[in-house]
Write a protein that holds these residues in place. Sequence first.
Motif, mmCIF file in Angstrom:
data_model
loop_
_atom_site.group_PDB
_atom_site.id
_atom_site.type_symbol
_atom_site.label_atom_id
_atom_site.label_comp_id
_atom_site.label_asym_id
_atom_site.label_seq_id
_atom_site.Cartn_x
_atom_site.Cartn_y
_atom_site.Cartn_z
ATOM 1 N N ASP A 289 -4.577 3.669 -5.143
ATOM 2 C CA ASP A 289 -5.899 3.054 -5.263
ATOM 3 C C ASP A 289 -5.964 1.896 -4.279
ATOM 4 O OD1 ASP A 289 -8.093 1.279 -6.331
ATOM 5 O OD2 ASP A 289 -8.147 2.807 -7.896
ATOM 6 N N GLN A 290 -7.104 1.744 -3.609
ATOM 7 C CA GLN A 290 -7.227 0.672 -2.616
ATOM 8 C C GLN A 290 -7.119 -0.713 -3.222
ATOM 9 O OE1 GLN A 290 -10.898 -0.646 -4.221
ATOM 10 N NE2 GLN A 290 -10.015 -1.581 -2.399
ATOM 11 N N ARG A 291 -7.356 -0.854 -4.525
ATOM 12 C CA ARG A 291 -7.306 -2.159 -5.167
ATOM 13 C C ARG A 291 -5.923 -2.798 -5.063
ATOM 14 N NH1 ARG A 291 -8.968 -1.489 -11.012
ATOM 15 N NH2 ARG A 291 -10.155 0.238 -10.162
ATOM 16 N N THR B 123 -4.007 -0.533 -13.150
ATOM 17 C CA THR B 123 -3.578 -1.159 -11.904
ATOM 18 C C THR B 123 -2.076 -1.378 -11.871
ATOM 19 O OG1 THR B 123 -5.728 -2.261 -11.715
ATOM 20 C CG2 THR B 123 -3.922 -3.157 -10.399
ATOM 21 N N SER C 120 -4.586 11.155 -13.437
ATOM 22 C CA SER C 120 -4.587 9.714 -13.681
ATOM 23 C C SER C 120 -5.283 9.394 -14.995
ATOM 24 C CB SER C 120 -5.311 8.999 -12.535
ATOM 25 O OG SER C 120 -5.229 7.611 -12.663
ATOM 26 N N ALA D 127 -4.439 6.115 -0.747
ATOM 27 C CA ALA D 127 -5.096 5.124 -1.603
ATOM 28 C C ALA D 127 -6.608 5.183 -1.365
ATOM 29 C CB ALA D 127 -4.560 3.722 -1.304
ATOM 30 N N ASP E 74 -13.947 -5.054 -10.442
ATOM 31 C CA ASP E 74 -14.081 -3.651 -10.107
ATOM 32 C C ASP E 74 -15.504 -3.389 -9.583
ATOM 33 O OD1 ASP E 74 -13.024 -0.806 -10.334
ATOM 34 O OD2 ASP E 74 -14.859 -0.673 -11.527
ATOM 35 N N LYS F 171 -0.297 1.853 -11.255
ATOM 36 C CA LYS F 171 -0.409 2.299 -9.869
ATOM 37 C C LYS F 171 0.504 1.482 -8.955
ATOM 38 C CE LYS F 171 -3.388 5.709 -10.039
ATOM 39 N NZ LYS F 171 -3.085 7.077 -9.551
ATOM 40 N N ASP G 232 -10.856 4.260 2.412
ATOM 41 C CA ASP G 232 -11.694 3.422 1.553
ATOM 42 C C ASP G 232 -12.824 2.712 2.275
ATOM 43 O OD1 ASP G 232 -10.221 1.665 3.082
ATOM 44 O OD2 ASP G 232 -9.450 0.493 1.407
#
Length: 254
Positions: free
Chosen positions: A144-146, A158, A93, A185, A250, A161, A239
């Motif tokens: 990613d959990q975001r 972001t 990444s 994630a 973030d 992803k 997460d």
Amino acid sequence: MTPAQPLALVTGGHRRLGARIAMRLARAGYALAIHGRHDAEPHPFLAGCLAETGVPWAGFVADFLDDAEVQGLMPAVIAQFGRAPDLLVNSASLFGQDRLDTVTPSDLADHFAVNASVPVLLTQAFVKADRSGPANVSVVNILDQRLAQPHGDQLAYTLAKYALEGFTKIAARELAPHVRVNAVAPGLTLVTEDYAEAQVDRLAASMPLGRLPGTEDVADAVLYLAGAAAVTGQTVYVDGGAHMRSFARDFMHL
């Protein structure tokens, strides 16, 4: 390497979270193709695991901003091991610090290349590779959990992803029943020097489960999806429950 031993290609697998995933796969008996951008020398904890388990492995260097090196990675793995991988973990990444008011065309292009385009192209090569007989063949993408509750930090990362998340669903439909495609994630897992110890403690306490995920939690999820013959098109959030809460920025800024 025995014919029955599964083989995994883990991009970004020589260090940080990718190395933890590679280590978990090694302990589960996988032979390993370990990729790195500038070098593929395993981090000491991974090197120790490889020596302890004795699994066959090889390192492969490819800069994912170089199209020729991307195209050459899968053939190099097949040539080294004499067979195609059974598992592809798209873990490599690129992570920047841009926002809407600062993001540049090159930020967007580079992040989409590494975080979205390369996983698509590697999956394409992975699927086209010759395999004999039935096999448990799968792809696991690291997200990613975001994505469940987005904010404005690391915008190019972001967005890329999000593209990879969409590809996970498309590929799962397109490649069934022969290849399964899933994703993991993670939340905040490996903290950097940007975080103070007290800050990490506060962040852990703010999670619905009152804890942050460990690298072993993420690696276990990857291993589960690698073997879950009845699962495809799924994203497993690892997460501490962070995806159920909205964070304004973030974690490093909280």
